[in-house]
Design a protein around this motif. Structure first.
Motif, PDB file in Angstrom:
ATOM      1  N   ASN A  89       1.031  -1.140  -0.064  1.00 25.19           N
ATOM      2  CA  ASN A  89      -0.036  -0.004   0.109  1.00 25.19           C
ATOM      3  C   ASN A  89       0.874   1.259   0.073  1.00 25.19           C
ATOM      4  O   ASN A  89       1.631   1.418   0.706  1.00 25.19           O
ATOM      5  N   PRO A  90       0.991   2.082  -1.175  1.00 21.58           N
ATOM      6  CA  PRO A  90       1.665   3.230  -1.204  1.00 21.58           C
ATOM      7  C   PRO A  90       1.514   4.380   0.085  1.00 21.58           C
ATOM      8  O   PRO A  90       2.358   5.201   0.390  1.00 21.58           O
ATOM      9  N   GLN A  91       0.087   4.164   0.591  1.00 21.22           N
ATOM     10  CA  GLN A  91      -0.142   4.930   1.690  1.00 21.22           C
ATOM     11  C   GLN A  91       0.556   4.650   2.940  1.00 21.22           C
ATOM     12  O   GLN A  91       0.454   5.375   4.147  1.00 21.22           O
ATOM     13  N   ASN A  92       0.985   3.550   3.259  1.00 26.56           N
ATOM     14  CA  ASN A  92       1.440   2.877   4.637  1.00 26.56           C
ATOM     15  C   ASN A  92       2.625   3.466   4.815  1.00 26.56           C
ATOM     16  O   ASN A  92       3.565   3.577   3.759  1.00 26.56           O
ATOM     17  N   VAL A  93       2.775   3.861   6.234  1.00 18.42           N
ATOM     18  CA  VAL A  93       4.011   4.363   6.743  1.00 18.42           C
ATOM     19  C   VAL A  93       4.927   3.313   7.447  1.00 18.42           C
ATOM     20  O   VAL A  93       5.991   2.957   7.190  1.00 18.42           O
ATOM     21  N   ASN A  94       4.074   2.291   8.567  1.00 12.81           N
ATOM     22  CA  ASN A  94       4.476   1.283   9.048  1.00 12.81           C
ATOM     23  C   ASN A  94       3.421   0.661   9.567  1.00 12.81           C
ATOM     24  O   ASN A  94       2.369   0.672   9.265  1.00 12.81           O
ATOM     25  N   SER A  95       3.677  -0.420  10.398  1.00 11.08           N
ATOM     26  CA  SER A  95       2.774  -1.790  10.604  1.00 11.08           C
ATOM     27  C   SER A  95       1.944  -1.252  11.481  1.00 11.08           C
ATOM     28  O   SER A  95       1.051  -2.099  11.932  1.00 11.08           O
TER      29      SER A  95
END
Length: 999
Positions: free
Chosen positions: A254-260
């Motif tokens: 997901n390109p919008q994801n930063v971290n888990s």
């Protein structure tokens, strides 16, 4: 080369008649998945699970019976198709999972095309023992001890008895998870012809079957001879024939994801993942004005290239454009990479689909002949003989042995004088003054043809002596000869033929000037047949397995126990098995330093060190066995004890390779009254290693591995001086700052048999009860628990490295597979099978049957269900945290059921069968934010409906037809599930019709 699939005139005529046949059925009463009928209990017979003659009601071991009428009503002509539906069986091998991408566990591959193997409890086909008439059957191939069910004609089967749980004390090695005993028809009189045909809702995958059985008594009934012949032809269904199966759904970053832990899903769902490093038609890399590497050809760059120039280097992008050939109209146009692309995978676009070259349903053509005879010499001696011959030819397609994607294989150089260039590319290269462009394309797709011939001969006798004693003896010899043809590329010829120029007349020729060479066009699958014949080869591998058996047993009364006569059975068995295989010489080729020569595409790795080879294998073993079994009545006709029996069995086996071992079984059968009975069994079972596991030849290839003792890897571990990895790496003599070189190239991987293997052991427990208030109703429930230790397993090299140091102490089983030099660097590793893993499984089986006698006929209902409570795999039992829980994971659902409803009267019957597969978890190890919010990490429950109708016009003529997967249910659109397999149907609705004629 492909199997012949031409219909005979008779098949065509029958198929035409049956297509317009009206719905009709033959009367039959179901006993699917039910205990043997109680009204037959007064007749003592040898029931699977014991060698002592007794009624089914006395059995301590759960036994499921499928009779011949149930087989007829199922419509199957391959008995494997019916057994795969049984809830107690899972993850076998069949025609629908040769390219299995995970829906059923992914155990099969194209080299197993044409095989049908049963797998009780899903714990491995080698742990399920298949018997025919209570005797072992020669294995189906040289690489396994599993029997090929396709070699047992469905129309010749009288009944199938399935017992679950260890039965090694009764039948010997391999009966770890249970026994499937297939009883064939005997004493047949007359002639029976069965002709049928089928197709799918998509009008493909056609099937034709012809079976004829003839039998006659002679010498006033003292003797009988029965002959049977079967022919079947099943057409192929390619993966591309079903759009839902041909796609490759998946989860992309997901390109919008930063971290888990940011509250944003880590992935997004992709309907059709394609790889933008190559395409089936061809992906062209064409340098543009921004090309950063001057006169260096794009095919010689020191890093991989991908469509649309996605890599952003410190000095900018590489500088190229990408083009392809349009699949629909053949035009040259810009490459479309799809959406939500990572570096390589995209959703949609023009990239390569990994599924599209595979086979959805394997084609097969089979012929078999069976002959049996018996003769009563006198009242105390019956001689019998059996003979069989069968031949199976099947084929399958798979992925290419070479991928020209700059990763698994080199890009193809297309020069400015290549005559196969599309005109648009010619213009583009001229405009940009280019001498070289690169082509990324799929190489020659693999195609294999499997042929197996089975022969088996049995001679024996049975009878009685002394009034209360019976005996049985037989000798048997079986052999399976196999030929495996696989299409591959001859590397030297292939790359010579790719370098094409035009001669003086404009015709494509090879630049080398070799007159025998035929120029090869790699673009859009347009290589000529002549070029394919020059550059490719059909590799031929031969194999053979033989089995020779001698057996003698006696049974009868032993002594008078407190509640009746104790009975016994005892005997001796001898068995010898041999196997050999001889790969094609091109696959065996090695260089002087022992590394594979890489003469063909399938043995060529990304680097020379990763080239592989395979050598011939030959091995044999024999086993001598003694066994005894007894049933002792303890109490009878007491309060709450209508009967109480003790059952015990023991077997001693001396195997030439693994030595001596003893297995045993104990059981209690407690009938409280005529309605309610309980049963308990406990047993120890074994499985000896098969010839492939013992004697597989040495193969050398290369593998990328991660050294757990590397300082950087230890730094990611807990900073605890007692951390097992740190302690055990130190025990290997490696310092905390050890710098492993494993990350800088491949390590040599040695694969071979292991003659030091020991038999794996299993302890099994079953506890259950049976309720039979009358002849119309029966109900059984049995809890079962299986634990397999020292399981014979092959491990991934990275798992070997990790398991060596992950326990409380060094694990010698795994550490012994790793060879380090004096400085601690990994020199090579072995991937041979070892006794290391452990399997634990438990659950409950429930069976019920009820029959209503109506004025107009008979209505019957049967239910067979399995609840899986536990299914665990301990890769390294010394590491308590190394356990994989599979119960409820997709492929091993918690609950499965098979429900049959049947109505019958004098001439007509109808059967409705429902197969239920419970809801599963897609990934039990998923992190909280791993998947999109719209996906709940669940695979929905599935129900498949099958119908069968049968009508008997006269005593000599009946017609039947049926529909499988009536609702045309498609598999779920999730990764590794969308093409189905043996658990989830990937083909769709199927129709069949047939006629039975008695002559």
């Amino acid at each position: 080369m492909q199997p012949k699939h031409n219909y005979s005139r008779l098949s065509k005529a029958v198929r035409g008649v049956l297509t317009i046949a009206t719905a009709s059925m033959l009367i039959s009463q179901p006993s699917f998945a039910a205990e043997v009928d109680e009204d037959k209990d007064s007749e003592k017979i040898v029931v699977t699970g014991s060698r002592i003659e007794r009624s089914s009601a006395q059995m301590t071991t759960p036994t499921t019976v499928i009779d011949s009428k149930t087989i007829e009503q199922s419509g199957v002509k391959n008995i494997g198709d019916l057994l795969h539906r049984m809830p107690a069986l899972l993850d076998g091998i069949g025609s629908n999972n040769i390219n299995d991408n995970g829906a059923s566990g992914g155990t099969a591959d194209i080299s197993q095309g044409g095989l049908e193997n049963a797998n009780l409890r899903g714990l491995g086909v080698n742990r399920t023992l298949v018997l025919v008439n209570g005797r072992r059957h020669v294995p189906g191939s040289s690489t396994s001890s599993a029997v090929d069910l396709a070699m047992i004609p469905a129309t010749l089967i009288e009944r199938i008895e399935i017992i679950t749980g260890g039965a090694s004390a009764i039948y010997g090695a391999d009966a770890v998870t249970g026994v499937i005993n297939i009883i064939l028809k005997s004493d047949f009189e007359g002639t029976l012809l069965d002709v049928s045909a089928g197709t799918t809702a998509e009008s493909d995958g056609d099937s034709q079957n012809l079976a004829i059985t003839w039998g006659s008594n002679f010498s006033d009934g003292k003797g009988n001879i029965t002959l049977h012949a079967t022919y079947s032809d099943d057409e192929e269904i390619p993966m591309s024939a079903r759009d839902y199966a041909n796609r490759d759904p998946g989860f992309l970053p997901n390109p919008q994801n930063v971290n888990s832990e940011d509250g944003i899903p880590d992935t997004i769902f992709a309907q059709d993942v394609r790889f933008q490093a190559l395409s089936e038609e061809g992906l062209f890399y064409v340098p543009n004005a921004n090309y950063q590497f001057g006169n260096t050809p794009i095919t010689d760059l020191p890093f991989p290239t991908f469509a649309n120039d996605p890599l952003f280097l410190p000095f900018g992008r590489v500088g190229f454009d990408t083009f392809t050939i349009d699949r629909d109209d053949g035009s040259f146009r810009p490459f479309v990479a799809g959406q939500n692309c990572g570096v390589v995978p995209c959703d949609g676009g023009d990239g390569f689909r990994t599924q599209e070259t595979n086979t959805l349903k394997v084609p097969s053509e089979r012929i078999s002949f069976n002959a049996s005879g018996r003769y009563d010499v006198n009242p105390d001696l019956r001689l019998f003989a059996e003979a069989k011959y069968g031949k199976t030819e099947s084929a399958a397609s798979g992925q290419a042995s070479v991928f020209h994607d700059d990763n698994f294989g080199p890009l193809i150089t297309i020069r400015s004088d290549n005559p196969f260039r599309p005109q648009e590319l010619v213009t583009l290269m001229n405009d940009r003054n280019l001498d070289v462009v690169a082509l990324a394309v799929v190489g020659l797709n693999s195609r294999s043809v499997n042929t197996r011939e089975t022969t088996q001969f049995t001679f024996g006798g049975e009878g009685s002596f002394g009034g209360n004693y019976d005996y049985n003896f037989y000798v048997q010899h079986g052999k399976v000869e196999g030929e495996f043809l696989s299409q591959d590329l001859l590397n030297e010829r292939y790359y010579e033929a790719l370098d094409a120029v035009a001669d003086a007349n404009g015709n494509p020729v090879c630049r080398s000037g070799n007159a025998a060479c035929v120029a090869f066009n790699p673009i859009n699958n347009l290589a000529s047949r002549e070029a394919l014949n020059y550059a490719s080869v059909m590799l031929k591998s031969d194999s053979e397995i033989t089995q020779t058996i001698g057996s003698f047993s006696i049974s009868g009364d032993w002594f008078e126990a407190p509640a009746g006569t104790a009975e016994f059975a005892a005997g001796i068995d001898y068995r010898r098995e041999t196997a050999k295989s001889n790969p094609d010489p091109l696959s065996q080729a090695r260089d002087a330093d022992g590394i594979g020569s890489g003469l063909v595409g399938s043995t060529t790795g990304p680097s020379r060190e990763q080239n592989s080879f395979i050598l011939p294998v030959k091995g044999d073993y024999d086993v001598k066995e003694l066994y005894a079994e007894t049933i002792i009545p303890l109490v009878m006709d007491e309060t709450l004890i209508d009967s109480l029996e003790l059952e015990a069995a023991v077997r001693y086996a001396d195997q030439s390779e693994t030595g001596a071992d003893t297995t045993y079984k104990t059981g209690i059968n407690w009938g409280l009254n005529s309605t309610f009975r309980t049963r308990v069994t406990y047993s120890k079972a074994v499985r000896a290693p098969n010839i492939q596991e013992l004697f597989a030849p040495q193969q050398i290839s290369g593998a990328f591995v991660t050294d757990p003792c590397h300082a950087g890897n230890l730094a990611s571990r807990p900073q605890d001086p007692n951390d097992p990895h740190r302690v055990n790496c130190a025990a290997l003599g490696l310092a905390p700052d050890f710098q492993s070189q494993a990350a800088f190239g491949t390590r040599i991987l040695i694969s071979e048999g292991n003659p030091e293997l020991n038999p794996e052991e299993a302890e099994t427990l079953t506890v259950g009860f049976v309720v039979t208030p009358n002849n119309n109703f029966s109900f059984t429930a049995d809890y079962w628990d299986i634990e397999i230790t020292d399981a014979i397993t092959n491990f991934d090299p990275n798992d070997i490295l990790r398991n060596c140091v992950s326990g409380e102490a060094l694990n010698p089983a795994f550490c012994g597979l790793i060879n380090r030099d004096a400085s601690g660097q990994i020199v090579n590793m072995s991937s041979q099978a070892i006794n290391a893993a452990k399997f634990v499984a438990s659950g409950t089986d429930v069976e019920a049957r009820y029959t209503w006698e109506l004025n107009s006929g008979l209505l019957s209902l049967s239910f067979n269900g399995t609840y899986l409570d536990k299914r665990e795999f301990f890769q390294n039992p010394d590491d308590p945290e190394d356990v994989t829980s599979l119960a409820g994971q997709v492929g091993t659902p918690r609950f499965r059921a098979l429900i049959n409803t049947s109505y019958s009267n004098d001439d007509f019957s109808a059967t409705w069968s429902m197969s239920y597969i419970g809801e599963s978890t897609f990934n039990k190890l998923a992190l909280p934010e791993q998947y999109p919010t719209e996906f709940d990490n669940k695979v929905e429950a599935f129900t498949y409906h099958n119908l069968n109708f049968n009508y008997r016009f006269t005593d000599d003529l009946s017609v039947y037809l049926g529909i499988d997967n009536v609702t045309n249910k498609e598999p779920v659109n999730l990764p590794n599930l969308n093409s189905g397999g043996l658990l989830y149907d990937g083909i769709g609705r199927k129709y069949y019709a047939g006629v039975q004629i008695s002559l």
